[in-house]
Design an enzyme around this catalytic site. Structure first.
Site, mmCIF file in Angstrom:
data_model
loop_
_atom_site.group_PDB
_atom_site.id
_atom_site.type_symbol
_atom_site.label_atom_id
_atom_site.label_comp_id
_atom_site.label_asym_id
_atom_site.label_seq_id
_atom_site.Cartn_x
_atom_site.Cartn_y
_atom_site.Cartn_z
ATOM 1 N N LYS A 1 0.967 -1.247 0.021
ATOM 2 C CA LYS A 1 0.045 0.015 -0.056
ATOM 3 C C LYS A 1 0.940 1.334 -0.021
ATOM 4 O O LYS A 1 1.908 1.329 0.657
ATOM 5 C CB LYS A 1 -0.752 -0.120 1.322
ATOM 6 N N LYS B 1 6.011 2.419 8.186
ATOM 7 C CA LYS B 1 4.930 3.231 8.727
ATOM 8 C C LYS B 1 3.603 2.074 9.071
ATOM 9 O O LYS B 1 3.211 2.406 10.076
ATOM 10 C CB LYS B 1 4.475 4.169 7.478
ATOM 11 N N LYS C 1 5.017 1.987 -3.281
ATOM 12 C CA LYS C 1 4.822 3.480 -3.712
ATOM 13 C C LYS C 1 5.251 3.375 -5.221
ATOM 14 O O LYS C 1 5.719 2.522 -5.775
ATOM 15 C CB LYS C 1 6.027 4.260 -2.981
ATOM 16 N N THR D 1 -4.065 12.942 6.731
ATOM 17 C CA THR D 1 -2.410 13.111 7.027
ATOM 18 C C THR D 1 -2.289 14.307 7.948
ATOM 19 O O THR D 1 -1.505 14.101 8.996
ATOM 20 C CB THR D 1 -1.733 13.170 5.802
ATOM 21 N N ASN E 1 -1.949 19.114 0.095
ATOM 22 C CA ASN E 1 -2.879 18.129 0.967
ATOM 23 C C ASN E 1 -2.497 18.290 2.354
ATOM 24 O O ASN E 1 -3.095 18.410 3.433
ATOM 25 C CB ASN E 1 -2.944 16.791 0.162
ATOM 26 N N SER F 1 -6.626 5.538 4.617
ATOM 27 C CA SER F 1 -6.555 4.777 3.598
ATOM 28 C C SER F 1 -6.902 3.162 3.823
ATOM 29 O O SER F 1 -7.664 2.797 3.080
ATOM 30 C CB SER F 1 -5.295 4.697 2.704
HETATM 31 N N1 LIG Z 1 -1.113 13.228 0.781
HETATM 32 C C1 LIG Z 1 -0.833 12.348 1.668
HETATM 33 O O1 LIG Z 1 -1.718 11.874 2.119
HETATM 34 C C2 LIG Z 1 0.586 11.971 2.208
HETATM 35 C C3 LIG Z 1 1.609 12.719 1.707
HETATM 36 N N2 LIG Z 1 2.667 12.611 2.258
HETATM 37 C C4 LIG Z 1 4.047 13.351 2.110
HETATM 38 O O2 LIG Z 1 3.707 14.630 2.518
HETATM 39 C C5 LIG Z 1 4.431 15.528 1.464
HETATM 40 C C6 LIG Z 1 3.666 16.481 0.728
HETATM 41 O O3 LIG Z 1 2.372 15.657 0.076
HETATM 42 P P1 LIG Z 1 1.078 16.461 -0.256
HETATM 43 O O4 LIG Z 1 0.926 17.308 0.678
HETATM 44 O O5 LIG Z 1 0.235 15.185 -0.701
HETATM 45 O O6 LIG Z 1 1.448 16.980 -1.710
HETATM 46 P P2 LIG Z 1 0.934 18.177 -2.578
HETATM 47 O O7 LIG Z 1 1.249 17.926 -4.047
HETATM 48 O O8 LIG Z 1 -0.666 18.275 -2.228
HETATM 49 O O9 LIG Z 1 1.542 19.463 -1.958
HETATM 50 C C7 LIG Z 1 2.838 19.547 -1.994
HETATM 51 C C8 LIG Z 1 3.323 21.030 -1.506
HETATM 52 O O10 LIG Z 1 4.489 21.310 -1.428
HETATM 53 C C9 LIG Z 1 4.902 22.434 -2.078
HETATM 54 N N3 LIG Z 1 6.305 22.483 -2.399
HETATM 55 C C10 LIG Z 1 6.785 22.139 -3.583
HETATM 56 N N4 LIG Z 1 8.105 22.279 -3.691
HETATM 57 C C11 LIG Z 1 8.209 23.209 -2.561
HETATM 58 C C12 LIG Z 1 9.474 23.939 -2.358
HETATM 59 N N5 LIG Z 1 10.655 23.880 -2.815
HETATM 60 N N6 LIG Z 1 9.442 24.850 -1.249
HETATM 61 C C13 LIG Z 1 8.324 24.908 -0.451
HETATM 62 N N7 LIG Z 1 7.207 24.169 -0.866
HETATM 63 C C14 LIG Z 1 7.131 23.300 -1.964
HETATM 64 C C15 LIG Z 1 3.857 22.605 -3.230
HETATM 65 O O11 LIG Z 1 3.664 23.962 -3.420
HETATM 66 C C16 LIG Z 1 2.728 22.221 -2.459
HETATM 67 O O12 LIG Z 1 2.052 23.252 -1.763
HETATM 68 C C17 LIG Z 1 5.389 14.617 0.662
HETATM 69 O O13 LIG Z 1 6.537 14.300 1.066
HETATM 70 C C18 LIG Z 1 4.283 13.441 0.620
HETATM 71 O O14 LIG Z 1 5.153 12.270 0.313
HETATM 72 C C19 LIG Z 1 2.815 11.615 3.576
HETATM 73 C C20 LIG Z 1 1.842 10.951 3.986
HETATM 74 C C21 LIG Z 1 0.799 11.045 3.128
HETATM 75 O O1 LIG Z 2 -2.849 6.658 1.780
HETATM 76 C C1 LIG Z 2 -1.888 5.835 1.421
HETATM 77 O O2 LIG Z 2 -2.227 4.737 1.024
HETATM 78 C C2 LIG Z 2 -0.654 5.956 1.411
HETATM 79 C C3 LIG Z 2 -0.208 7.522 1.543
HETATM 80 C C4 LIG Z 2 1.309 7.636 1.377
HETATM 81 O O3 LIG Z 2 1.804 7.601 0.236
HETATM 82 C C5 LIG Z 2 2.315 7.814 2.469
HETATM 83 O O4 LIG Z 2 2.063 7.686 3.629
HETATM 84 O O5 LIG Z 2 3.363 8.451 2.107
#
Ligand SMILES: NC(=O)C1=CN([C@@H]2O[C@H](COP(=O)(O)OP(=O)(O)OC[C@H]3O[C@@H](n4cnc5c(N)ncnc54)[C@H](O)[C@@H]3O)[C@@H](O)[C@H]2O)C=CC1
Ligand SMILES: O=C(O)CCC(=O)C(=O)O
Length: 433
Positions: free
Chosen positions: A80, A104, A116, A200, A231, A359
Site C-alpha cells: 500500500k 509506517k 509506492k 494526514t 494536501n 486509507s
Molecule cells: N498526501 C498524503 O496523504 C501523504 C503525503 N505525504 C507526504 O507529504 C508531503 C507533501 O505531500 P502532499 O501534501 O500530498 O503533496 P501536494 O502535492 O498536495 O503538496 C505539496 C506542497 O509542497 C509545496 N512545495 C513543492 N516544492 C516546494 C518547495 N521547494 N518549497 C516549499 N514548498 C514546496 C507545493 O507547492 C505544495 O504546496 C510529501 O512528502 C508526501 O510524500 C505523506 C503521507 C501521506
Molecule cells: O494513503 C496511502 O495509502 C499512502 C499514503 C502515502 O503515500 C504515504 O504515507 O506516504
C-alpha cells in the site's frame, strides 16, 4: 543470503533517499540486536516495475514518460502506498518511499505492506486531457501488479482524488467490473472515505499534541512554521490553528509568507482553495524556505519535499519540535545537528501515518461495502495515532535513543515477528524484542 557487510553496501549516501533508508535500517537492526541477515531481507523491495508511458501532446508530438511501482514487502498484508507525479522522481526515491510505507504500516500495526509509485513528470507541463491520459496510461501499465489484494495505490505529491478516480475508472474498464478497493483517496461518491482528505494533517497534529504533552509545551501559546501547503500542509495548518497554535509562516513552491502575530489561516485556506498560490496572499512579509526554517518558532513542519533539513539548514533551526509531515525531509547530517541541539523530532514514518491509516479504513469500508460516518473515522484514527506514538516513545525511553531510531525499531520489530511467523527466520533469537 548475501554475506557482505551492511556498511560496505551502503557506502556514502549523499542525499539519495534509498541509501539513507538503508543506513537507518542497518543501524536499527544492529541496535535491536538482530542478525545482519534481517537488514539484507529488508533493504530490497520484493518487486519493482518500470514502465514507459507515451502520451500524445496537444500539439501532436509524443512525449514518453517513465513511471515506477515499487513493492517492498507484503508479509503483513497487501502492499500500500501513494503515487507521486514529480520531475525529480527516481527509481531509488520510489524504492525508499516503499520501504518507509512498510515501516509506517508496521508502526501503526496495519495489516498492510509497503508500496509506492511515481512518474517523472511536471504536471504543470500538461493540460487536463494530457494529465488524464498519463494517469490512465500509468495505471494500465502497472495493472498486472496491483489489485485490492495485491497492492493498493493512493495519492501523494501532485496526485489528487480526481486523479485517483481516473485511475480506478481505467482499472475497472480493464477488469470489466467495479472494484472500489483498488485505490484509496478516491472521491467519496465512488467509495472514498470521509476524513481521508484531512487525515494526514490530522494525524500530524495529533502527534504534535502528544509530543507537546511529553515536553510540557502549552500548544495554546505555541508558534509554528510550515513548508508546503498542499494536501498535508494545508490540513496541518487548519488543525494547528484549531488547536490554538499561532502559525506565523508558510511556504509553497511559489514562495513564502510571514506574519509575526499569526497568519489568518481560515482566510489563507479559502484563498488557496480558490486556486491561488501562497506568494500572492496579501498583508504579509515575504519569506524564503531558509528564512522560515530559522524562525524562533516552537514547531517546524516540513510538509513538502525530501532533503530540506540538511547540514546547511539545520544549524539555524530553533524549533523545539520538528514534525516531519513530508517523507524524508531530513538528511542524516541535518538529523545529527538537530539531535545535538536536543530538538524533539517526530519522524516521518510516525508523523505522517494518518494518511495511510485512513486509507486502510477506506479499503476496509470498500471491502464491506458499508461506509462509516466521519466521527468514527476520526475517532479510530486518533486511537491508532496515540497508540503508535506511545509505542515509539516507550521504545525511545527503553533504549535511550532518539525518536527516529525508536520508530525504525518499532517498525522493524513488527516486520520481524511477521517474518518469523512465516518461517523466513528459522532460529532467530528474537527474545530481546
Ligand atoms: N498526501 C498524503 O496523504 C501523504 C503525503 N505525504 C507526504 O507529504 C508531503 C507533501 O505531500 P502532499 O501534501 O500530498 O503533496 P501536494 O502535492 O498536495 O503538496 C505539496 C506542497 O509542497 C509545496 N512545495 C513543492 N516544492 C516546494 C518547495 N521547494 N518549497 C516549499 N514548498 C514546496 C507545493 O507547492 C505544495 O504546496 C510529501 O512528502 C508526501 O510524500 C505523506 C503521507 C501521506
Ligand atoms: O494513503 C496511502 O495509502 C499512502 C499514503 C502515502 O503515500 C504515504 O504515507 O506516504
Amino acid at each position: 543470503m548475501e554475506k557482505h557487510k551492511a556498511e560496505a553496501d551502503i557506502a556514502t549516501h549523499d542525499q539519495n533517499p534509498y541509501k539513507i533508508v538503508k543506513q537507518l535500517l542497518s543501524e536499527s537492526v544492529k541496535q535491536l540486536g538482530l542478525d545482519e541477515s534481517i537488514y539484507h531481507i529488508l533493504k530490497k523491495p520484493m518487486r519493482v516495475m518500470e514502465v514507459s508511458i507515451p502520451i500524445r501532446k496537444e500539439d501532436g508530438s509524443v512525449e514518453n514518460y517513465t513511471g515506477y511501482r515499487s513493492q517492498h514487502l507484503d508479509v503483513l498484508g497487501p502492499c500500500k502506498g501513494g503515487i507521486r507525479f514529480h520531475p525529480s522522481v527516481t527509481l531509488d526515491e520510489v524504492k525508499a518511499l516503499s520501504i518507509w510505507m512498510s515501516l509506517k504500516s508496521a508502526i501503526i500495526e496495519l495489516p498492510l505492506g509497503g508500496g509506492k509509485g511515481g512518474v517523472i513528470v511536471n504536471p504543470e507541463d500538461l493540460n487536463q486531457r494530457e494529465l488524464e491520459e498519463l494517469s490512465r496510461s500509468y495505471i494500465r501499465k502497472i495493472t498486472p501488479v496491483i489489485g485490492p489484494e495485491k497492492d493498493i495505490p493512493a495519492p501523494d505529491m501532485n496526485t489528487t482524488p480526481e486523479i485517483m478516480a481516473w485511475m480506478i475508472d481505467e482499472y475497472d474498464k480493464l477488469r470489466g467490473y467495479n472494484i472500489p478497493g483498488l485505490i484509496t483517496g478516491k472521491p467519496i461518491i465512488i467509495g472514498g472515505s470521509e476524513g481521508r482528505l484531512d487525515a494526514t494533517g490530522r494525524g500530524v497534529v495529533i502527534h504534535i499534541r502528544e509530543a507537546a504533552n511529553a515536553l510540557n509545551i502549552d500548544l495554546s501559546r505555541a508558534t509554528a512554521a510550515l513548508q508546503g501547503f498542499g494536501n498535508v500542509g494545508s490540513a496541518t495548518a487548519k488543525f494547528l490553528h484549531e488547536s490554538g497554535v499561532k502559525v506565523v509562516a508558510v511556504t509553497d513552491v511559489s514562495g513564502g509568507i510571514y506574519k509575526e502575530d499569526g497568519l489568518n489561516i481560515p482566510a489563507l485556506l479559502e484563498f488557496i482553495g480558490e486556486g491561488n498560490v501562497i506568494a500572492d496572499f496579501k498583508e504579509c512579509e515575504s519569506i524564503s524556505n531558509e528564512e522560515m526554517f530559522a524562525l524562533p518558532v516552537d514547531i517546524l513542519i516540513p510538509a513538502a519535499l525530501e532533503n530540506q533539513i540538511t547540514s546547511e539548514t539545520a544549524p539555524s533551526i530553533k524549533a523545539k519540535i520538528v514534525a516531519e509531515a513530508a517523507n524524508g525531509p531530513t538528511t542524516p547530517e541535518g538529523n545529527k545537528i538537530l539531535e545535538e541541539k536536543g530538538t524533539f523530532i517526530i519522524p516521518d514514518i510516525l508523523c505522517n501515518a494518518g494518511g495511510v491509516t485512513v486509507s486502510y479504513f477506506e479499503w476496509v469500508q470498500n471491502t464491506m461495502n458499508y461506509y462509516w460516518k466521519e466521527d468514527r473515522v476520526n475517532k479510530e484514527l486518533e486511537e491508532k495515532m496515540i497508540a503508535a506514538f506511545k509505542r515509539v516513545y516507550e521504545m525511545k525511553e527503553n533504549k535511550g535513543c532518539e525518536m527516529r531510531q525508536a520508530a525504525y525499531m518499532v517498525g522493524i520489530r513488527h516486520l520481524v515477528l511477521a517474518l518469523q511467523a512465516r518461517g523466513w527466520i528459522q532460529n532467530g533469537d528474537l527474545s530481546k524484542l
